[in-house]
Design a protein around this motif. Structure first.
Motif, PDB file in Angstrom:
ATOM      1  N   UNK A 211       0.855  -1.184   0.000  1.00  0.00           N
ATOM      2  CA  UNK A 211       0.000   0.000   0.000  1.00  0.00           C
ATOM      3  C   UNK A 211       0.892   1.235   0.000  1.00  0.00           C
ATOM      4  N   UNK A 212       0.461   2.253  -0.714  1.00  0.00           N
ATOM      5  CA  UNK A 212       1.157   3.537  -0.745  1.00  0.00           C
ATOM      6  C   UNK A 212       0.137   4.604  -0.373  1.00  0.00           C
ATOM      7  N   UNK A 213       0.441   5.394   0.657  1.00  0.00           N
ATOM      8  CA  UNK A 213      -0.473   6.450   1.113  1.00  0.00           C
ATOM      9  C   UNK A 213       0.137   7.810   0.802  1.00  0.00           C
ATOM     10  N   UNK A 214      -0.715   8.759   0.468  1.00  0.00           N
ATOM     11  CA  UNK A 214      -0.277  10.084   0.030  1.00  0.00           C
ATOM     12  C   UNK A 214      -1.011  11.175   0.810  1.00  0.00           C
ATOM     13  N   UNK A 215      -0.392  12.351   0.864  1.00  0.00           N
ATOM     14  CA  UNK A 215      -1.053  13.524   1.423  1.00  0.00           C
ATOM     15  C   UNK A 215      -0.926  14.681   0.445  1.00  0.00           C
ATOM     16  N   UNK A 216      -1.557  15.801   0.793  1.00  0.00           N
ATOM     17  CA  UNK A 216      -1.614  16.941  -0.117  1.00  0.00           C
ATOM     18  C   UNK A 216      -0.244  17.481  -0.482  1.00  0.00           C
ATOM     19  N   UNK A 217       0.610  17.595   0.505  1.00  0.00           N
ATOM     20  CA  UNK A 217       1.895  18.242   0.271  1.00  0.00           C
ATOM     21  C   UNK A 217       2.923  17.725   1.264  1.00  0.00           C
ATOM     22  N   UNK A 218       4.149  18.150   1.095  1.00  0.00           N
ATOM     23  CA  UNK A 218       5.247  17.648   1.902  1.00  0.00           C
ATOM     24  C   UNK A 218       5.121  18.004   3.371  1.00  0.00           C
TER      25      UNK A 218
END
Length: 327
Positions: A223-230
């Motif tokens: 699984x790879x999770x992401x957010x809006x920005x760094x």
């Protein structure tokens, strides 16, 4: 190590409204007014719904993988692993152990950010989780037959409901505006799926794309999770990949681990027991211990972005409450 989980560090990207179009939604139809005598069932016009074409014959590589994973599952079961009982008298743990396991699993990464399957340096991270609703949708490769699709959809739907009950967070199956995509792909499907994944998350790192492209046999799912920005610790998008060649228990084990880790429990710990967040494969499915970890993660007394030091005094209280200890 049998199953692997890869969580990106926050990845800068713009949300794609059009990305959700990759998953079709059924349109509702109004029932036309008619006389009672006209309401008798009628034959469905031929050709109104075209049957799904039969999956293509799997390649030799896919057949070999299916045989390999069947042997893996059989070998693990023969060793008394892949337990499905959730833990019992032989796996006791205390509130202190629960808190220690939570810190190790929630505040550390298994892999280095933006570096594929490169091991993490062990640096402590801030608390990461979803602040907005989690809307899960499944996507199947052409090689996945209708029966497996239906079974996997039911498993994901039931598990999403369980995760929602445990966390108190809005989590459900939602094909209209999904932000957590679960791909069930055979070896023959992955190349066709890569452009879809790139379209869903244009800023996905080259290292992550390479992992997906060259998925090695020991990696059962990820699984790879992401957010809006760094700078953000709040996830708003995730992609899980589960191999279609898995037999039933390994497939469900992947669903349990990857969806839970995609919610913010991104690391494994050899000390965690009974737990699926442990590479020893003793347990196949989410345990009572893991349920408590998820409850801790989404307790409103913790805040997204908290450091481990900030969270520790709150966790002591939450852990004792979870275990019924006298405060």
């Amino acid at each position: 190590m049998i199953r692997k989980t890869l969580l990106n560090s926050p990845c800068r990207r713009a949300l794609l409204g059009a990305a959700a179009l990759a998953f079709s939604a059924l349109a509702g139809c109004d029932l036309l007014a008619s006389k009672p005598s006209d309401m008798a069932p009628k034959s469905r016009p031929a050709g109104l719904i075209q049957p799904r074409p039969a999956p293509p014959a799997p390649s030799a590589a896919s057949r070999n993988l299916a045989q390999y994973y069947a042997r893996v599952q059989a070998d693990l079961l023969a060793q008394g692993l892949l337990r499905m009982d959730g833990g019992g008298p032989d796996t006791p743990y205390t509130s202190d152990m629960l808190i220690r396991n939570f810190e190790r699993i929630a505040f550390y990464d298994e892999y280095a950010p933006e570096a594929g399957l490169t091991a993490s340096t062990g640096a402590v991270k801030s608390l990461r989780r979803w602040n907005g609703p989690v809307r899960i949708a499944t996507e199947f490769g052409a090689s996945v037959d209708a029966e497996t699709r239906a079974t996997a959809n039911g498993e994901v739907r039931d598990y999403a409901a369980r995760l929602a009950r445990l966390t108190g967070h809005p989590i459900d199956m939602n094909a209209r505006k999904p932000n957590f995509h679960v791909f069930f792909l055979g070896e023959d499907d992955r190349a066709a799926a890569l452009p879809k994944i790139r379209a869903l998350v244009p800023s996905i790192s080259p290292a992550s794309m390479q992992v997906l492209r060259d998925l090695e046999r020991p990696i059962h799912c990820l699984v790879i999770a992401f957010s809006d920005n760094d700078a953000s610790d709040s996830y708003n998008h995730a992609i899980a990949l589960i191999r279609a060649e898995h037999p039933d228990i390994l497939r469900r084990a992947c669903i349990h681990e990857e969806l839970a880790q995609g919610l913010g429990l991104g690391n494994d710990s050899p000390a965690a027991r009974p737990s699926i967040f442990n590479d020893d494969d003793e347990f196949a499915y989410l345990t009572t211990h893991d349920e408590m970890l998820l409850k801790l993660l989404y307790d409103p007394r913790l805040k997204t972005g908290m450091s481990a030091e900030e969270a520790r005094p709150i966790l002591r209280i939450l852990g004792r409450e979870a275990m019924g200890d006298t405060l």
